[in-house]
Design an enzyme around this catalytic site. Structure first.
Site, PDB file in Angstrom:
ATOM      1  N   ASP A 178      -0.445  -0.292   3.446  1.00 51.93           N
ATOM      2  CA  ASP A 178      -0.330  -1.959   4.533  1.00 51.93           C
ATOM      3  C   ASP A 178      -2.191  -1.283   5.308  1.00 51.93           C
ATOM      4  O   ASP A 178      -2.049  -0.079   5.611  1.00 51.93           O
ATOM      5  CB  ASP A 178       0.018  -2.064   5.554  1.00 51.93           C
ATOM      6  N   ASP A 204      -6.529   0.654   3.884  1.00 53.03           N
ATOM      7  CA  ASP A 204      -7.227  -0.337   3.119  1.00 53.03           C
ATOM      8  C   ASP A 204      -7.137  -0.303   1.899  1.00 53.03           C
ATOM      9  O   ASP A 204      -8.037   0.687   1.184  1.00 53.03           O
ATOM     10  CB  ASP A 204      -8.722  -0.882   2.951  1.00 53.03           C
ATOM     11  N   ASP A 256       2.859  -9.729  -0.228  1.00 56.99           N
ATOM     12  CA  ASP A 256       3.776 -11.163   0.545  1.00 56.99           C
ATOM     13  C   ASP A 256       2.123 -11.283   1.402  1.00 56.99           C
ATOM     14  O   ASP A 256       2.616 -11.657   2.808  1.00 56.99           O
ATOM     15  CB  ASP A 256       4.911 -11.132   0.926  1.00 56.99           C
ATOM     16  N   LYS A 264       2.054 -13.588  -3.157  1.00 55.95           N
ATOM     17  CA  LYS A 264       1.927 -14.976  -2.140  1.00 55.95           C
ATOM     18  C   LYS A 264       1.054 -15.662  -2.383  1.00 55.95           C
ATOM     19  O   LYS A 264      -0.515 -15.025  -2.604  1.00 55.95           O
ATOM     20  CB  LYS A 264       2.079 -15.190  -0.495  1.00 55.95           C
TER      21      LYS A 264
END
Length: 207
Positions: A80, A96, A121, A161
Site C-alpha cells: 500500500d 505504489d 479491496d 472490488k
C-alpha cells in the site's frame, strides 16, 4: 474546524454499524474483513499453504483474514502507499505498486515464484461526484488486473472490488478472456447503498 453535517452523520452511522462493532469485538482491523470472510465462505479462494498478494492493503483487514486462512505454510505479501502496522504472517511493502521499484520489491519477496491469489479491496478517495469517482475506481481495478496477470500462477484467482457504472462491462469482458470463470458478488457486509461489487475470477489462463 467543525465537522460538516454529512461527515457527522457518517460518523454516527459508522459508530453504530454492526460490522464495525463486530470487528472491534473480534479483533479485526476493519469491517472489510467480513467481506473477505463472506467471499471465501462462498468461493473458497483462501486455502492453507497459498501465496497471496494483497493490493492496497492498509489498514490490513483483508491481510489479517488471509494470513489466518493460509496458515504457517502459506504466505501473504501486502502492499500500500499508506503505512500499515505489522501483522503476524504478513510481509508488507510500502509504496505504489504501479511503480517499478515497489513491484520489484514485491517480486523480490516472491523469489521468482508466482502467487495463487491476488486480492484488492482498493477504492479511490471519493469526491462524491460520480463522473470523477467512477473512472478513478475502474482505473484501480484495471491496474490490479494488470498486476495479477504478471504474478499469478496458471489456474490462480483474482478477487477485486469493482464499482457498477461506466467501463464495468468492458473490464468484465477483458477478465473473462483471461480467466475460466468470473462471478460477481455483493457481500452482506457491503453497505446496501454502495455500488461496490466484487469480482471473483478463477482459473487464470496464463500469458
Amino acid at each position: 474546524m467543525a465537522k460538516s453535517g454529512s461527515s457527522g452523520r457518517w460518523l454516527q452511522e459508522h459508530e453504530r454499524d454492526p460490522y464495525v462493532l463486530r470487528a472491534r469485538r473480534d479483533g479485526y482491523r476493519s469491517r472489510a474483513s467480513y467481506k473477505l470472510l463472506e467471499l471465501d465462505a462462498k468461493d473458497k479462494v483462501l486455502r492453507p499453504g497459498a501465496v497471496v498478494l494483497d493490493l492496497g492493503a492498509a489498514p490490513g483487514g483483508w491481510s489479517q483474514v488471509a494470513a489466518g486462512r493460509v496458515g504457517a505454510t502459506g504466505r501473504v505479501i501486502a502492499t500500500d502507499i499508506l503505512p500499515m502496522d505489522p501483522l503476524p504472517g504478513v510481509d508488507f511493502v510500502q509504496g505504489d505498486f504501479t511503480e517499478q521499484d515497489t513491484l520489484d520489491r514485491v517480486l523480490g519477496m516472491l523469489g521468482g515464484a508466482g502467487v495463487d491469489l491476488v486480492i484488492s479491496d482498493m477504492a479511490p478517495n471519493m469526491s462524491g461526484m460520480r463522473a470523477v469517482d467512477q473512472p478513478r475506481a475502474m482505473h484501480l481495478v484495471e491496474l490490479a488486473m494488470d498486476i495479477a496477470s504478471r504474478v499469478l500462477k496458471p489456474g490462480g484467482v483474482f478477487l477485486s472490488k469493482v464499482f457498477q457504472g461506466e467501463d464495468f462491462q468492458q473490464l468484465l469482458a477483458q477478465l473473462r478472456q483471461s480467466y475460466g470463470t468470473v462471478a460477481s458478488r455483493k457481500p452482506q457486509a457491503s453497505r446496501a447503498r454502495s455500488r461496490e461489487l466484487y469480482w471473483v475470477a478463477k482459473g487464470f489462463r496464463g500469458n
